[in-house]
Design a protein around this motif. Structure first.
Motif, mmCIF file in Angstrom:
data_model
loop_
_atom_site.group_PDB
_atom_site.id
_atom_site.type_symbol
_atom_site.label_atom_id
_atom_site.label_comp_id
_atom_site.label_asym_id
_atom_site.label_seq_id
_atom_site.Cartn_x
_atom_site.Cartn_y
_atom_site.Cartn_z
ATOM 1 N N CYS A 240 5.540 -8.143 -6.683
ATOM 2 C CA CYS A 240 6.573 -7.127 -6.929
ATOM 3 C C CYS A 240 6.098 -5.793 -6.359
ATOM 4 O O CYS A 240 5.081 -5.242 -6.812
ATOM 5 N N LEU A 241 6.832 -5.291 -5.395
ATOM 6 C CA LEU A 241 6.463 -4.040 -4.729
ATOM 7 C C LEU A 241 7.653 -3.084 -4.736
ATOM 8 O O LEU A 241 8.787 -3.505 -4.488
ATOM 9 N N GLU A 242 7.401 -1.823 -5.005
ATOM 10 C CA GLU A 242 8.475 -0.832 -5.071
ATOM 11 C C GLU A 242 8.607 -0.044 -3.766
ATOM 12 O O GLU A 242 9.706 0.190 -3.285
ATOM 13 N N ALA A 243 7.487 0.380 -3.194
ATOM 14 C CA ALA A 243 7.528 1.206 -1.988
ATOM 15 C C ALA A 243 7.973 0.374 -0.789
ATOM 16 O O ALA A 243 7.386 -0.674 -0.504
ATOM 17 N N PRO A 244 9.005 0.798 -0.066
ATOM 18 C CA PRO A 244 9.508 0.020 1.078
ATOM 19 C C PRO A 244 8.452 -0.246 2.141
ATOM 20 O O PRO A 244 8.426 -1.326 2.742
ATOM 21 N N GLU A 245 7.573 0.722 2.375
ATOM 22 C CA GLU A 245 6.546 0.551 3.400
ATOM 23 C C GLU A 245 5.578 -0.580 3.034
ATOM 24 O O GLU A 245 5.109 -1.320 3.889
ATOM 25 N N LEU A 246 5.282 -0.711 1.735
ATOM 26 C CA LEU A 246 4.426 -1.802 1.267
ATOM 27 C C LEU A 246 5.173 -3.130 1.288
ATOM 28 O O LEU A 246 4.594 -4.177 1.603
ATOM 29 N N LEU A 247 6.464 -3.077 0.958
ATOM 30 C CA LEU A 247 7.276 -4.290 0.983
ATOM 31 C C LEU A 247 7.292 -4.887 2.388
ATOM 32 O O LEU A 247 7.146 -6.097 2.574
ATOM 33 N N LYS A 248 7.445 -4.023 3.377
ATOM 34 C CA LYS A 248 7.404 -4.505 4.760
ATOM 35 C C LYS A 248 5.995 -4.970 5.133
ATOM 36 O O LYS A 248 5.816 -5.983 5.808
ATOM 37 N N GLY A 249 5.003 -4.248 4.645
ATOM 38 C CA GLY A 249 3.620 -4.610 4.937
ATOM 39 C C GLY A 249 3.205 -5.935 4.329
ATOM 40 O O GLY A 249 2.243 -6.558 4.795
ATOM 41 N N ALA A 250 3.931 -6.397 3.309
ATOM 42 C CA ALA A 250 3.604 -7.673 2.679
ATOM 43 C C ALA A 250 3.769 -8.845 3.638
ATOM 44 O O ALA A 250 3.202 -9.920 3.422
ATOM 45 N N PHE A 251 4.538 -8.647 4.715
ATOM 46 C CA PHE A 251 4.781 -9.728 5.674
ATOM 47 C C PHE A 251 3.754 -9.756 6.806
ATOM 48 O O PHE A 251 3.832 -10.616 7.679
#
Length: 346
Positions: free
Chosen positions: A239-250
């Motif tokens: 579960c990630l809130e920051a969009p930059e981290l959400l994209k970085g998860a890939f």
């Protein structure tokens, strides 16, 4: 220059937050952003911007009066399939901004479907009153061309969002599959059970670590938890809130199985192979544009072995987008930024 940004912001949806983060990233330096949000306090804290309640008419009027321009900030805001109210909310705000004399911009839009005559009429008036318009897919472009409305066609702005690595992923195995499912009426209990068993089979065959990534907790987290119960310990809900981290998860993910539009865009932009499960025409548009394989939810095979074998073959034999293709899409995406620069400095 003060500019009011309007979209589905502050509602806990990772894709829409990514659009806001990208828009803020692309705004010219002389612009002061003001954001309409479902959670103004959280939006102000996360992005360091002035924010107002998107459902308070008094706050909206106050914000409009304080601004010089108004931007529809990306996404499928103007459609009447999932919500008949949505086009009137966003269209009404655009109309008020235009009557008040603000410079209005439609940015990174995915238009339609528009099934009702009244919403088509309002949309046409809204777009015709904008000083600049950009859209993210060819069908939206064709509709505007049919209406004789000048516009720019470029890939979804989130292609250009700057990603950040997720530190905790360093402890997970490098062979990874990401899954982004969401609640939907066509994702029946039977289909979810079949997909879950197919994921178990996929993991057994590939020994991959499975990341379950909820893009909107209210719609996605319960499904992720149901799937996690059936998988081995070689999986994690992220579960990630920051969009930059959400994209970085890939980053360093081998394959994504995704329902969420922006999960597919983020994954593809990070060099991940994508398999789509479509519940909405916007997913099908992306599948066509990038030649992403997948199924419409209602057409998912009933045979679990067929699902899992399709995924295993895809994992073992498919190619990701080339770095040249990704760079080309990124370069085209910057047309959205050029539009903002031109519109907000004229």
């Amino acid at each position: 220059m003060r500019v009011l940004l309007s979209g589905y912001y502050g509602k806990g949806n990772g894709g829409d937050e990514a659009l806001l983060a990208t828009l803020l990233q692309m705004l010219p330096p002389h612009v002061t952003p003001v954001v309409l949000s479902g959670n103004p306090q959280e939006t102000s804290l996360r992005y360091g911007v002035e924010s107002y309640n998107r459902m308070s008419l008094l706050e909206i009027i106050k914000a409009l009066r304080s601004c010089d321009a108004y931007i529809w900030g990306g996404g499928s805001l103007i459609q009447d399939v999932t919500s008949s109210i949505s086009p009137f909310y966003y269209g009404g705000l655009m109309a008020i901004a235009q009557v008040m004399g603000l410079k209005t911009i439609a940015w990174g839009q995915g238009i339609g479907p528009l099934l009702r005559p009244q919403t088509r009429w309002l949309a046409r008036r809204n777009f015709a009153g904008c000083v600049k318009v950009s859209v993210r897919d060819s069908q939206s472009s064709a509709l505007l061309s049919n209406w004789n409305i000048p516009h720019i066609l470029a890939p979804d702005p989130v292609w250009a969002l700057a990603s950040k690595p997720v530190p905790e992923l360093a402890d997970f195995p490098k062979s990874r599959i990401a899954v982004t499912l969401r609640n939907h009426q066509q994702l029946t209990e039977t289909r979810l059970a079949n997909l879950t068993q197919a994921l178990v089979n996929l993991q057994t065959a590939t020994q991959a670590f499975i990341l379950l990534i909820p893009f909107q907790k209210s719609e996605d987290l319960e499904i992720a938890e149901q799937i996690k119960l059936q998988l081995t310990n070689n999986s994690q809900i992220l579960c990630l809130e920051a969009p930059e981290l959400l994209k970085g998860a890939f980053q360093d993910v081998n394959m994504v199985i995704g329902m969420r539009l922006h999960s597919l865009i983020m994954a593809a932009s990070e060099g991940c192979r994508c398999f789509a499960l479509s519940y909405d025409p916007k997913i099908n548009r992306l599948m066509e544009d990038l030649q992403i394989p997948g199924w419409d939810l209602e057409n998912i095979p009933d045979d679990v072995n067929l699902i899992s074998q399709t995924w295993i073959d895809f994992y073992q034999n498919s190619d990701k987008l080339s770095s040249e293709k990704i760079q080309s899409l990124l370069d085209q995406t910057l047309l959205h930024q050029e539009l903002l620069k031109t519109a907000l400095t004229d």
